[in-house]
Every structure is written in structure tokens, then in C-alpha cells.
Design an enzyme around this catalytic site. Structure first.
Site, mmCIF file in Angstrom:
data_model
loop_
_atom_site.group_PDB
_atom_site.id
_atom_site.type_symbol
_atom_site.label_atom_id
_atom_site.label_comp_id
_atom_site.label_asym_id
_atom_site.label_seq_id
_atom_site.Cartn_x
_atom_site.Cartn_y
_atom_site.Cartn_z
ATOM 1 N N LYS A 89 0.832 -1.221 0.000
ATOM 2 C CA LYS A 89 0.000 0.000 0.000
ATOM 3 C C LYS A 89 0.858 1.259 0.000
ATOM 4 O O LYS A 89 0.646 2.173 -0.799
ATOM 5 C CB LYS A 89 -0.915 0.002 1.226
ATOM 6 N N ASN A 90 1.819 1.314 0.929
ATOM 7 C CA ASN A 90 2.530 2.581 1.095
ATOM 8 C C ASN A 90 3.534 2.853 -0.018
ATOM 9 O O ASN A 90 4.014 3.975 -0.150
ATOM 10 C CB ASN A 90 3.180 2.658 2.486
ATOM 11 N N CYS B 122 -5.841 8.333 8.447
ATOM 12 C CA CYS B 122 -5.881 7.743 9.790
ATOM 13 C C CYS B 122 -5.726 8.802 10.858
ATOM 14 O O CYS B 122 -5.039 9.806 10.671
ATOM 15 C CB CYS B 122 -4.757 6.722 9.939
ATOM 16 N N ARG C 161 -0.280 14.928 12.782
ATOM 17 C CA ARG C 161 0.563 14.376 11.719
ATOM 18 C C ARG C 161 1.095 15.531 10.878
ATOM 19 O O ARG C 161 0.581 15.836 9.806
ATOM 20 C CB ARG C 161 -0.236 13.372 10.876
ATOM 21 N N ASP D 281 3.574 0.231 12.125
ATOM 22 C CA ASP D 281 2.345 -0.239 11.476
ATOM 23 C C ASP D 281 2.013 -1.692 11.822
ATOM 24 O O ASP D 281 0.976 -2.214 11.398
ATOM 25 C CB ASP D 281 2.438 -0.067 9.947
ATOM 26 N N ARG E 100 -9.261 0.203 3.540
ATOM 27 C CA ARG E 100 -8.341 1.167 2.937
ATOM 28 C C ARG E 100 -7.015 0.496 2.587
ATOM 29 O O ARG E 100 -6.346 0.925 1.645
ATOM 30 C CB ARG E 100 -8.023 2.308 3.926
HETATM 31 N N1 EPU Z 1 6.823 14.006 11.266
HETATM 32 C C1 EPU Z 1 7.092 15.323 11.553
HETATM 33 N N2 EPU Z 1 7.110 16.219 10.512
HETATM 34 C C2 EPU Z 1 6.893 15.841 9.233
HETATM 35 C C3 EPU Z 1 6.615 14.488 8.959
HETATM 36 C C4 EPU Z 1 6.582 13.590 10.002
HETATM 37 O O1 EPU Z 1 7.288 15.707 12.693
HETATM 38 O O2 EPU Z 1 6.927 16.687 8.333
HETATM 39 C C5 EPU Z 1 6.801 13.027 12.374
HETATM 40 C C6 EPU Z 1 5.434 12.389 12.543
HETATM 41 O O3 EPU Z 1 4.608 13.151 13.364
HETATM 42 C C7 EPU Z 1 5.793 11.034 13.122
HETATM 43 C C8 EPU Z 1 7.148 10.717 12.485
HETATM 44 O O4 EPU Z 1 7.666 11.963 12.021
HETATM 45 O O5 EPU Z 1 5.961 11.163 14.507
HETATM 46 C C9 EPU Z 1 7.120 9.737 11.326
HETATM 47 O O6 EPU Z 1 6.200 10.182 10.343
HETATM 48 P P1 EPU Z 1 6.344 9.813 8.789
HETATM 49 O O7 EPU Z 1 6.429 11.082 8.024
HETATM 50 O O8 EPU Z 1 7.426 8.816 8.621
HETATM 51 O O9 EPU Z 1 4.948 9.142 8.505
HETATM 52 P P2 EPU Z 1 4.088 9.262 7.182
HETATM 53 O O10 EPU Z 1 4.995 9.359 6.010
HETATM 54 O O11 EPU Z 1 3.053 10.308 7.330
HETATM 55 C C10 EPU Z 1 4.037 6.740 6.633
HETATM 56 C C11 EPU Z 1 2.990 5.681 6.460
HETATM 57 C C12 EPU Z 1 2.386 5.321 7.812
HETATM 58 C C13 EPU Z 1 3.495 4.882 8.766
HETATM 59 C C14 EPU Z 1 4.586 5.943 8.846
HETATM 60 C C15 EPU Z 1 5.789 5.518 9.667
HETATM 61 C C16 EPU Z 1 2.145 6.177 4.272
HETATM 62 C C17 EPU Z 1 1.031 6.679 3.445
HETATM 63 N N3 EPU Z 1 1.953 6.175 5.576
HETATM 64 O O12 EPU Z 1 3.373 7.872 7.173
HETATM 65 O O13 EPU Z 1 1.560 4.208 7.547
HETATM 66 O O14 EPU Z 1 2.967 4.684 10.055
HETATM 67 O O15 EPU Z 1 5.066 6.260 7.512
HETATM 68 O O16 EPU Z 1 6.340 4.355 9.145
HETATM 69 O O17 EPU Z 1 3.174 5.761 3.763
HETATM 70 C C18 EPU Z 1 -0.255 2.773 7.821
HETATM 71 O O18 EPU Z 1 0.064 2.220 6.763
HETATM 72 O O19 EPU Z 1 -1.101 2.293 8.608
HETATM 73 C C19 EPU Z 1 0.372 4.037 8.183
HETATM 74 C C20 EPU Z 1 -0.149 4.878 9.046
#
Ligand code: EPU
Length: 430
Positions: free
Chosen positions: A22-23, A117, A122, A307, A399
Site C-alpha cells: 500500500k505505502n 488515519c 501528523r 504499522d 483502505r
Molecule cells: N513528522 C514530523 N514532521 C513531518 C513528517 C513527520 O514531525 O513533516 C513526524 C510524525 O509526526 C511522526 C514521524 O515523524 O511522529 C514519522 O512520520 P512519517 O512522516 O514517517 O509518517 P508518514 O509518512 O506520514 C508513513 C505511512 C504510515 C506509517 C509511517 C511511519 C504512508 C502513506 N503512511 O506515514 O503508515 O505509520 O510512515 O512508518 O506511507 C499505515 O500504513 O497504517 C500508516 C499509518
């Protein structure tokens, strides 16, 4: 209202095929915007997040067609707008990848803030910091839309303050079209980051170091069409492996990359589960000896993935002893705990820690999926309980999990999707 009804108490046995990640898919599909020719993307999971991002590309003017159940043809050449502010865009978290892709393509992007989610704040400050370092001005309009604009993107040095999957991939997307070299330091290393880099490189981009914490991207002026197959979903695989352990069963997960699952197999082995690895499959056998408690700390890859954290909590609630989970990635990913407690689990949450007193008697109860992985945890919990568990808010589960009912049924689970209208229950079949 649609629900899953699970009659648990039976070990899972058999084999299950894992779908595409998915991701990776939700980044690679918008990445096609950068391409100057049509692409064919294979091993795409048939999930609602993929339908959403495909429809968003159509709204932008792309020709998106399903070739078969797991392949998409995407012709981005007619995309004529950088404005992505529809309700559909707001409906999914990963729509933030439209920012990097549209900025790279047009030098401008206007994208509605993501939903998705719900587990705490976030932020996307690191994405925006990257775009600004590349020369774009970014601003938040009406608290709901991000606008980014530049004369031209220029390669630069970016050090991420936090390890972020989304920021790493988004900056890679924009940097593909920047003049010169961009260096992203403190980059995330997840398998889907390598997959996005491989996809972009196959189109003619020049990205090195993906999978390490320093990624170098040299901008390219023309990206050509390709046929590309997405990697298997490590979290879907981890979910079924966890379910096999939770039900004290024995299953084989096929179509996977065992290397991507090392943190999960290591934890299951520590708990006493017998793991056998093959080239593209893993056998998980929890019938051999009683399981042992364990502690888990979630970390960016190659650490234990956040995850899979809720699914393991659902497993550990039936393993005697005290297990402690330390959620180190998200501020608030324990909303599901109150649902497990309804089933009799003894779990207390203190900040980032969840303390699980495993082995308490469990009983069926109506529960809801508070988010995607929380929903998977509810299924795993229900599979362990003698009795009928109703799980609501299953749209979250759909999803991210392809054919979740059919796949669990193929492993011997008694699970069905039903539509409730008042007192009536009608089974829904795919
Ligand atoms: N963070 C910041 N600033 C940013 C971005 C992130 O402070 O600009 C913080 C977040 O608050 C969090 C940490 O950094 O504490 C990690 O966030 P990350 O950006 O890595 O998460 P994401 O890219 O928004 C993706 C996956 C999530 C998964 C996370 C961590 C997708 C669409 N989503 O989210 O997947 O939990 O990486 O591995 O790729 C899921 O599949 O259920 C899911 C939530």
C-alpha cells in the site's frame, strides 16, 4: 452499516498470498505525474486507498485504466492542472505526495491538506522545509490548502529534523525535476522508499543511496514510460504472521521479501514461534511450544514497524506475562487499546508505553476499528476468542487490506462481512 463478524477460537492453517505494498503504491501512482509518457504499474493492491488516489489522478486529467485486478495503465500526459483541492484529496493521507509530484511537474502545486488515519498530530513541516530548500515558496491557505510555487527547483542539501517516510519520498519526487543534485540526509530507509527510487530510476531519474540515510537525487529533464511492479506489502505479511501466532496456528505467507520482514520475524522467534524462511515466502509455526512475552519498541526501518504495533498488542494480550510496547514513532497510536479492553485485555497506557498483562480471559464484544492497523488488531484479537465478535468501522481496514475476508477464510478463519439494517443481518460476499 457494514461490519465484520468473526467467530474465533480456531488456529489458522494454510497459505496466503501477499498483495503489493500500500505505502509504495500510494506514492508510485502520484509519481507517474512526473513522467512524460504512459506507465503500467503492476502488483497494485486492490484497496480503497489505491482507488482514491487513482480517481484523484483522473480528476487532474490523467487517463487511468485498470488492465487487470492488479495492474494499472496511467497516461499522465493530459494532466493540465496543479490544483488538487477536491474532497477526494482531503480523504486520504497520502495525497501529500501530490505536492512533490505537481511541484516537480509544473513548478506549482495547490493541494488540500490530507486526512486519513487519526492517531495524533501528523505534521508535514519536513516536507515543506524540503520544498522551500529546493527554492519553492509554500503557504497554508484558509488552514486547509497548501500552495507551493517556484521559478525553478534547484538541487540543494536538506537535513531532515525527524526521520520521515513521507518527507523523504515527497522531496525525492520534487528533486527529480530540480536543476542539479539534491542530497537528503537523515532520510527514512523503508523498503517503499527504495521501491519509489527504483521506479523513478527506471523512468530515467538518477537517485542513489535509497535505503540508506543519505539519498542523492540528480534532476532529469525527461522521464520515459515504464512497466513497473510494486514490492510486496511487508505490513500485510506481518499482520497475517501475527494472526497465525495469535491463534497458535501454522501458515505460510507467499509473495514476500523475507529481508523486509526481519524485525518481525526476529520478534516472533524471540516469542518462541518457529520461523522458516524461503526465497519469497515465510512459514510461521506457533504450534510447537508455548509463546513467551516480549517487549517491543517501534522505530523507523529497519526497526520494528509502528504499522505492526497494534497487531502485536492483540497477540501479546493472550501471552502470559507482562509485555511492554514503546511506541516511538507516533505520539498517540493507542486508541485501539480501549477496544481490546472491551474484550477483556489487561492493558494500561502511560504516554508512549502500553503495558500488557497477558493471559487474562478474553470474551467476544462489539468493537470498532479506530484506524487501519487498529482494525487489523481487532481481527487478530477476535480470531483468538471463542464467540462472535462484531467489528465496525471496517472502511478503515478496507483502505489497506486487499480481500481481507477471503484471505483469512482461506486460512480457515470464520469471518464474514455483513450489512446490518436494524435487526437484520445480510452477508456480503465479494
Ligand atoms: N513528522 C514530523 N514532521 C513531518 C513528517 C513527520 O514531525 O513533516 C513526524 C510524525 O509526526 C511522526 C514521524 O515523524 O511522529 C514519522 O512520520 P512519517 O512522516 O514517517 O509518517 P508518514 O509518512 O506520514 C508513513 C505511512 C504510515 C506509517 C509511517 C511511519 C504512508 C502513506 N503512511 O506515514 O503508515 O505509520 O510512515 O512508518 O506511507 C499505515 O500504513 O497504517 C500508516 C499509518
Amino acid at each position: 452499516m457494514e461490519k465484520f463478524v468473526v467467530n474465533g477460537g480456531k488456529p489458522l492453517f494454510g497459505e496466503v498470498n501477499i498483495s503489493g505494498a500500500k505505502n509504495a503504491a500510494v506514492a508510485i501512482i502520484p509519481a507517474v505525474i512526473l513522467c512524460d509518457e504512459p506507465c503500467q504499474i503492476e502488483n497494485i493492491p486492490n484497496i480503497s486507498d489505491v482507488s482514491l488516489i487513482s480517481r484523484i489522478l483522473q480528476q487532474l486529467g490523467a487517463n487511468v485504466r485498470r488492465i487487470n485486478r492488479s495492474s494499472l495503465y496511467i497516461d499522465p500526459t493530459k494532466i493540465g492542472t496543479f490544483n488538487a483541492t477536491t474532497e477526494l484529496v482531503r480523504g486520504m493521507r497520502a495525497s501529500y505526495y501530490l505536492l512533490g509530484a505537481l511541484l516537480g511537474k509544473f513548478g506549482k502545486a495547490k493541494v488540500a491538506l490530507p486526512g486519513g488515519c487519526n492517531f495524533g498530530v501528523r505534521p508535514i513541516d519536513q516536507h515543506l522545509k524540503g520544498f522551500e530548500a529546493l527554492g519553492a515558496d509554500t503557504r497554508l491557505v484558509d488552514g486547509a490548502i497548501i500552495e507551493a510555487e517556484c521559478d525553478r527547483l534547484v538541487g540543494t542539501h536538506i537535513y531532515l529534523d525527524v526521520v520521515s517516510v513521507g518527507a523523504t519520498m515527497n522531496i525525492m519526487l520534487a528533486a527529480c525535476k530540480a536543476n542539479g543534485m539534491t542530497i537528503i540526509e537523515n532520510a527514512a530507509k523503508e523498503p517503499h522508499i527504495v521501491d519509489l527510487a527504483n521506479f523513478l530510476n527506471s523512468m530515467g531519474a538518477d537517485i542513489r543511496g535509497a535505503g540508506t540515510d543519505v539519498i542523492k537525487v540528480r534532476g532529469a529533464s525527461y522521464l520515459h514510460g515504464v512497466t513497473y511492479s510494486i514490492i510486496p506489502d511487508q505490513i500485510e505479511a506481518g499482520t497475517y504472521m501475527c494472526a497465525a501466532a495469535a491463534t497458535r496456528g501454522c501458515i505460510t505467507v507467499n509473495n514476500i521479501t523475507p529481508k523486509h520482514l526481519e524485525s518481525i520475524t526476529a520478534k516472533l522467534r524471540e516469542m518462541g514461534v518457529k520461523i522458516t524462511e524461503y526465497d519469497e515466502a515465510i512459514k510461521v509455526d506457533a504450534t510447537v511450544k508455548p509463546l513467551k512475552r516480549c517487549n517491543i519498541k517501534t522505530m523507523p526501518h529497519p526497526g520494528f514497524p509502528t504499522d505492526c504495533q497494534p497487531q502485536f498488542a492483540a497477540l501479546l494480550m493472550s501471552v502470559p506475562g507482562t509485555s511492554i510496547i514503546n511506541e516511538n514513532v507516533w505520539d498517540n497510536r493507542y486508541q485501539y487499546v480501549s477496544e481490546l479492553i472491551r474484550m477483556g485485555a489487561q492493558i494500561s497506557v502511560e504516554g508512549r508505553l502500553a503495558i500488557i498483562e497477558g493471559g487474562a480471559p478474553l470474551t467476544a464484544a462489539p468493537v470498532k476499528a479506530t484506524d487501519l492497523r487498529a482494525g487489523a488488531a481487532m481481527i487478530i484479537a477476535a480470531l483468538q476468542i471463542n464467540g462472535s465478535t462484531e467489528i465496525s468501522s471496517i472502511q478503515y481496514i478496507e483502505r489497506g487490506y486487499e480481500d481481507v475476508v477471503e484471505k483469512f477464510r482461506s486460512l480457515g478463519a470464520d469471518i464474514k462481512k455483513v450489512y446490518f439494517t436494524g435487526d437484520n443481518e445480510q452477508e456480503l460476499r465479494a
